[in-house]
Design a protein around this motif. Sequence first.
Motif, PDB file in Angstrom:
ATOM      1  N   ILE A 175     -43.093  -3.136  72.984  1.00 28.04           N
ATOM      2  CA  ILE A 175     -42.858  -1.868  72.307  1.00 28.04           C
ATOM      3  C   ILE A 175     -44.186  -1.249  71.863  1.00 28.04           C
ATOM      4  O   ILE A 175     -45.006  -1.909  71.227  1.00 28.04           O
ATOM      5  N   THR A 176     -44.362  -0.004  72.222  1.00 27.77           N
ATOM      6  CA  THR A 176     -45.530   0.762  71.785  1.00 27.77           C
ATOM      7  C   THR A 176     -45.173   1.543  70.528  1.00 27.77           C
ATOM      8  O   THR A 176     -44.111   2.176  70.463  1.00 27.77           O
ATOM      9  N   THR A 177     -46.027   1.486  69.513  1.00 28.83           N
ATOM     10  CA  THR A 177     -45.793   2.241  68.287  1.00 28.83           C
ATOM     11  C   THR A 177     -47.054   3.002  67.920  1.00 28.83           C
ATOM     12  O   THR A 177     -48.168   2.562  68.222  1.00 28.83           O
ATOM     13  N   ARG A 178     -46.865   4.139  67.280  1.00 27.27           N
ATOM     14  CA  ARG A 178     -48.015   4.876  66.783  1.00 27.27           C
ATOM     15  C   ARG A 178     -47.601   5.864  65.699  1.00 27.27           C
ATOM     16  O   ARG A 178     -46.454   6.338  65.679  1.00 27.27           O
ATOM     17  N   SER A 179     -48.534   6.136  64.819  1.00 31.09           N
ATOM     18  CA  SER A 179     -48.324   7.146  63.789  1.00 31.09           C
ATOM     19  C   SER A 179     -48.507   8.532  64.406  1.00 31.09           C
ATOM     20  O   SER A 179     -49.332   8.707  65.309  1.00 31.09           O
ATOM     21  N   VAL A 180     -47.733   9.492  63.930  1.00 26.33           N
ATOM     22  CA  VAL A 180     -47.798  10.862  64.441  1.00 26.33           C
ATOM     23  C   VAL A 180     -47.982  11.817  63.265  1.00 26.33           C
ATOM     24  O   VAL A 180     -47.121  11.910  62.390  1.00 26.33           O
ATOM     25  N   ALA A 181     -49.103  12.511  63.253  1.00 27.22           N
ATOM     26  CA  ALA A 181     -49.379  13.481  62.192  1.00 27.22           C
ATOM     27  C   ALA A 181     -48.733  14.815  62.540  1.00 27.22           C
ATOM     28  O   ALA A 181     -48.811  15.278  63.676  1.00 27.22           O
ATOM     29  N   TYR A 182     -48.082  15.404  61.564  1.00 29.73           N
ATOM     30  CA  TYR A 182     -47.513  16.739  61.752  1.00 29.73           C
ATOM     31  C   TYR A 182     -47.430  17.420  60.386  1.00 29.73           C
ATOM     32  O   TYR A 182     -47.893  16.888  59.378  1.00 29.73           O
ATOM     33  N   GLU A 183     -46.869  18.608  60.361  1.00 27.58           N
ATOM     34  CA  GLU A 183     -46.860  19.386  59.128  1.00 27.58           C
ATOM     35  C   GLU A 183     -45.571  20.194  59.037  1.00 27.58           C
ATOM     36  O   GLU A 183     -45.030  20.638  60.044  1.00 27.58           O
TER      37      GLU A 183
END
Length: 252
Positions: free
Chosen positions: A8-16
């Motif tokens: 499983i690939t995971t990552r944080s995603v910045a948004y607004e």
Amino acid sequence: MSSARPRITTRSVAYEHAGVKLAGWLAYDEAKTATGKPPGVLVLPEWWGLVEYPKVRAAQLAELGYVAFVADMYGAGVVTADPKKAAELAGQFYGKPLMAERAQAGLDQLLKAGLADPARIAAIGYCFGGSTAQALAYTGAPLAGIVSLYGGLIPAPEGAAARNRAKILICHGAVDPFVPATAVEAFTRSMNEGKFDYQFISYAGAVHAFTNPEADKIAAATGLPIAYNAAADRRSWSHMAAFLEEIFAAKK
């Protein structure tokens, strides 16, 4: 012969959203997304914020083959272990359009990632997140279904039945002190009057936070009337998995 677990690939995603900087969490199986676009699931956290627990659930959903995105409802890094602070943070959303709007911002990020089939999207939520999933569905968001696990129950507002596109699964602790019988009655009445496609499953002996393995520790530290219930956790996960499989199959 046992099969290997997916990587499983995971990552944080910045948004607004509305001037608030947010940080969601994306989880998916690259082997699945490399060969097509699997269904997507928006995960809406408990009132503690985007702590470790919803990330674990997102990874488990990814292991089932879904693209999962945990929405950030409060702001990047805004989490708490204090019930009073959690109530204050969640209180900004209940009964206000902001609840669905902030969830929609998370849904937009799930779709923007380009990994999931936009025609096969669901939302699940725990506690505050369960209420949020209901509020999002009532806006007419493009969801095949929602799952609320020990969420506060929001009766469908006027006009919601005409807008709603989602099938609904409510996984409820039968003795949850935060959700009185009057709330259950008002919710189910609104579902029946609006002719929603819904299921309401109560788990005997289960109180609030019944799927969270950390619930007993949190209860000891805070005095909250919550508890982990292994049987209800196992059963609700099975019910949710079957529900997701059914609604996504209908969209193929």
